[in-house]
Design an enzyme around this catalytic site. Structure first.
Site, PDB file in Angstrom:
ATOM      1  N   ASN A 288      -1.150  98.212  46.851  1.00 13.41           N
ATOM      2  CA  ASN A 288      -0.023  98.352  47.836  1.00 13.41           C
ATOM      3  C   ASN A 288       0.176  99.920  47.974  1.00 13.41           C
ATOM      4  OD1 ASN A 288       2.963  98.612  48.263  1.00 13.41           O
ATOM      5  ND2 ASN A 288       2.518  96.607  48.602  1.00 13.41           N
TER       6      ASN A 288
ATOM      7  N   SER B 217       0.153  95.025  52.455  1.00 15.76           N
ATOM      8  CA  SER B 217       1.314  95.482  53.031  1.00 15.76           C
ATOM      9  C   SER B 217       2.293  94.269  52.761  1.00 15.76           C
ATOM     10  CB  SER B 217       1.401  95.688  54.569  1.00 15.76           C
ATOM     11  OG  SER B 217       2.460  96.681  54.798  1.00 15.76           O
ATOM     12  N   GLU B 218       3.391  94.768  52.193  1.00 16.19           N
ATOM     13  CA  GLU B 218       4.480  93.717  51.682  1.00 16.19           C
ATOM     14  C   GLU B 218       4.960  92.761  52.586  1.00 16.19           C
ATOM     15  OE1 GLU B 218       4.653  96.900  50.933  1.00 16.19           O
ATOM     16  OE2 GLU B 218       6.525  97.300  51.238  1.00 16.19           O
ATOM     17  N   ASN B 219       4.815  93.324  54.108  1.00 14.82           N
ATOM     18  CA  ASN B 219       5.487  92.268  55.023  1.00 14.82           C
ATOM     19  C   ASN B 219       4.458  90.992  55.275  1.00 14.82           C
ATOM     20  OD1 ASN B 219       3.978  94.469  56.040  1.00 14.82           O
ATOM     21  ND2 ASN B 219       4.298  93.616  58.251  1.00 14.82           N
TER      22      ASN B 219
ATOM     23  N   SER C  44       3.805  86.748  49.536  1.00 13.20           N
ATOM     24  CA  SER C  44       3.349  88.384  49.398  1.00 13.20           C
ATOM     25  C   SER C  44       3.977  88.905  48.080  1.00 13.20           C
ATOM     26  CB  SER C  44       4.094  89.152  50.707  1.00 13.20           C
ATOM     27  OG  SER C  44       3.786  90.523  50.433  1.00 13.20           O
TER      28      SER C  44
END
Lengths: 217, 232
Positions: A22, A45-47, A87
């Protein structure tokens, strides 16, 4: 001394074959440009994407395909999309191998501050608090000092914390530093930088043992 | 088949009142319920509490509600792209509760799935955990975070059918599936509304049981916040 790309290039050496990584916003985003091409790595990507690819070609941008910095991106073959709970389940459940993020301050016990300057900047923590609370391997990419020339590697953070005792390594324009129980342990010097220079720029306890090698880039 | 369709956005938002708590899907401007937000602006309902990861930009998304001072309290993880938001927050007109992104997702999901609260390590030892119950599990500290309680959830999906089954697209999915069924009434707008049977049941992301009202949205702008490209 390194520039931002140099910091990213040195951090990229920490990425191993098979890692899920990340990347935060700023210098960490540049790390993707320096990953060896003989290893397999996936960027999260944390979205809500795993298998993030480079920026799209002009004219191929998709409003439904962005990264955590809200930039348009692409999905590589083998990519997947998921909701925010899944996520952060990947993150909280420690399935992500390496987290690379920026910071305003890091303390010698591994505390990190990067989300708020009281009275000045209140943008929010986004996913940073979740990332630092759960990840086992956290590398901070930042400049050694702030714009006023004050050290960002401190005995104790002065700004509101993002997480406690969590940072494992710091890469700056001057040095590679490991966070240990006894303080900041100097591992490598940037090209042309002396141990004295690093000591001067570090407010927290700096442990120097033996000869400190110069980084290989 | 239990039908969830409503005629239009006006019917979808029936019952919306001043002082209510609203969940709104989206990350940045991606996957925001554009039609429902426009209608909230038209209805001019005030004193809203809005739970949404971000607060839009000055002239789009939740920024439109902020501009008309319809929001009393904002619960978000990141609000950095909005000058009017910052002004209202610093002047004290707007109450803001900043929450870690994963915690925000967990509090929505808890509401959806009937958990009163969940433990998360995020925010432990920071001001986010102040006044909250903490607990040690196997030598690591966790913070107890309560499920949200909301009156309406406004969700944007890519495709949906008349039974309220939903499919999301790309990273526009984000918080949208987690807000379905997390409020008393879930209102979903879709880009394409189809007849039952047209969506493959294997591909459904959210079953219609979590949805009360669904309609096909109009005139999607789908604005891009940070257009980044490379040259061929």
């Amino acid at each position: 001394m390194l520039d931002k790309n140099g910091i990213a290039q040195r951090i990229a050496q920490e990425i191993q074959d098979g890692y899920y990584v990340n990347l935060g916003i700023g210098i960490p985003t540049l790390v993707a440009n320096f990953v060896r091409d003989d290893i397999n790595v996936e960027f999260q990507s944390e979205n809500g994407i795993l298998g993030m690819g480079p920026f799209p070609f002009d004219g191929e941008e998709d409003a439904d395909l962005i990264n955590a910095g809200k930039q348009t991106i692409t999905a590589l073959p083998g990519a997947s999309f998921f909701d925010s709970a899944m996520s952060f389940g990947m993150i909280r459940g420690q399935h992500v191998d390496l987290t690379i993020l920026g910071a305003m301050e890091v303390a010698e016990n591994g505390d990190i501050a990067n989300w708020k300057i009281p009275g000045k900047m209140v943008k929010g923590m986004g996913g940073a608090m979740d990332l630092v609370a759960s990840a086992e391997n956290i590398i901070v990419a930042m400049m050694h000092t702030n714009r006023a020339g004050e050290s960002k590697l401190l005995k104790r953070c002065s700004l509101p914390l993002t997480g406690v005792g969590c940072v494992t390594k710091i890469v700056t324009e001057l040095a590679v530093i490991q966070v240990t129980d006894k303080g900041f342990k100097l591992l490598e010097r940037a090209p042309g930088v002396s141990v004295e220079d690093i000591k001067k720029a570090t407010e927290g306890t700096l442990i120097v043992e033996g000869d400190i090698p110069e980084m290989k880039l | 088949m239990i039908k969830k369709t409503v005629k239009n956005v006006q019917e979808a938002l029936e019952g919306v009142k001043d002082g209510m708590t609203m969940m709104l899907g989206g990350f940045g401007l991606s996957g925001i319920p554009e039609n429902s937000i426009s209608e909230l602006v038209k209805l001019n309902v005030k004193d809203l509490t809005c739970i949404s990861n971000n607060a839009g930009v000055d002239d789009f998304g939740l920024g439109l509600l902020l501009h008309k001072k319809q929001i009393k309290k904002m619960i978000s993880s990141y609000v950095g792209e909005n000058a009017e938001f910052e002004r209202q927050m610093l002047s004290g007109e707007l109450d803001v509760e900043l929450t870690p992104q994963g915690t925000l997702a967990a509090k929505c999901q808890a509401a959806q799935q009937g958990y009163p609260a969940v433990y998360t390590p995020a925010g432990y030892g920071t001001e986010v955990a102040e006044g909250k119950e903490t607990r040690d599990f196997d030598g690591k500290m966790y913070v107890l975070e309560h499920a949200y309680k909301a009156d309406f959830a406004f969700v944007k999906a890519w495709k949906g059918d008349e039974a309220g089954n939903l499919i999301f697209k790309g990273t526009a999915r984000n918080f949208n599936p987690l807000m379905c069924g997390a409020a008393r009434i879930t209102v979903v707008e879709v880009e394409e509304l189809v007849k039952p049977g047209e969506l493959d049941p294997n591909q459904i992301h959210i079953p219609g049981i979590f949805v009360q009202r669904i309609f096909e949205g109009k005139n999607y702008e789908k604005r891009i916040e940070q257009r980044t490209v490379r040259q061929k």
